[in-house]
Design a protein around this motif. Sequence first.
Motif, PDB file in Angstrom:
ATOM      1  N   SER A 152     114.012  38.423  46.281  1.00  0.00           N
ATOM      2  CA  SER A 152     113.754  39.735  46.866  1.00  0.00           C
ATOM      3  C   SER A 152     113.132  39.478  48.235  1.00  0.00           C
ATOM      4  N   ASP A 153     111.953  40.000  48.484  1.00  0.00           N
ATOM      5  CA  ASP A 153     111.319  39.756  49.778  1.00  0.00           C
ATOM      6  C   ASP A 153     110.097  38.844  49.663  1.00  0.00           C
ATOM      7  N   GLY A 154     110.024  38.058  48.595  1.00  0.00           N
ATOM      8  CA  GLY A 154     108.955  37.079  48.438  1.00  0.00           C
ATOM      9  C   GLY A 154     109.311  35.778  49.128  1.00  0.00           C
ATOM     10  N   SER A 155     108.397  34.836  49.092  1.00  0.00           N
ATOM     11  CA  SER A 155     108.635  33.586  49.814  1.00  0.00           C
ATOM     12  C   SER A 155     108.647  32.351  48.918  1.00  0.00           C
ATOM     13  N   VAL A 156     108.459  32.513  47.600  1.00  0.00           N
ATOM     14  CA  VAL A 156     108.471  31.356  46.705  1.00  0.00           C
ATOM     15  C   VAL A 156     109.349  31.631  45.484  1.00  0.00           C
ATOM     16  N   VAL A 188     102.490  38.541  33.516  1.00  0.00           N
ATOM     17  CA  VAL A 188     102.999  38.864  34.851  1.00  0.00           C
ATOM     18  C   VAL A 188     104.323  39.595  34.706  1.00  0.00           C
ATOM     19  N   SER A 189     104.700  40.291  35.755  1.00  0.00           N
ATOM     20  CA  SER A 189     105.993  40.956  35.807  1.00  0.00           C
ATOM     21  C   SER A 189     106.575  40.750  37.195  1.00  0.00           C
ATOM     22  N   MET A 190     107.743  40.133  37.255  1.00  0.00           N
ATOM     23  CA  MET A 190     108.399  39.934  38.544  1.00  0.00           C
ATOM     24  C   MET A 190     109.196  41.187  38.869  1.00  0.00           C
ATOM     25  N   THR A 191     108.865  41.800  39.974  1.00  0.00           N
ATOM     26  CA  THR A 191     109.453  43.083  40.346  1.00  0.00           C
ATOM     27  C   THR A 191     110.265  42.911  41.622  1.00  0.00           C
ATOM     28  N   GLU A 192     111.520  42.607  41.446  1.00  0.00           N
ATOM     29  CA  GLU A 192     112.398  42.386  42.593  1.00  0.00           C
ATOM     30  C   GLU A 192     113.045  43.702  43.022  1.00  0.00           C
ATOM     31  N   HIS A 193     113.446  43.749  44.269  1.00  0.00           N
ATOM     32  CA  HIS A 193     114.157  44.913  44.792  1.00  0.00           C
ATOM     33  C   HIS A 193     115.619  44.855  44.358  1.00  0.00           C
TER      34      HIS A 193
END
Length: 86
Positions: free
Chosen positions: A52-56, A73-78
Amino acid sequence: MKHLTALFSLLAGIFLCAQAQHSHQHQREMAFPDIPGYLTLKCDFHIHTVFSDGSVWPDIRIQEALKDGLDAVSMTEHLEYQPHAE
């Protein structure tokens, strides 16, 4: 059936090795008090990765969560792929 058993054994072995490799020592643990009668869980429900717009990568986010002593945790991608601009 033999293939399914072999696959399950392989995946279980990988999982156990991965668990043994991580000591889960919290280097940056955050302390929150428990309310009497309740259990306080430390969670981060808004994490982005390179998908998405993360860097790792996602595995790095999980390592960070383990260092922070998070319980979930919850990964919330666009929906649209928009990589992080440098």
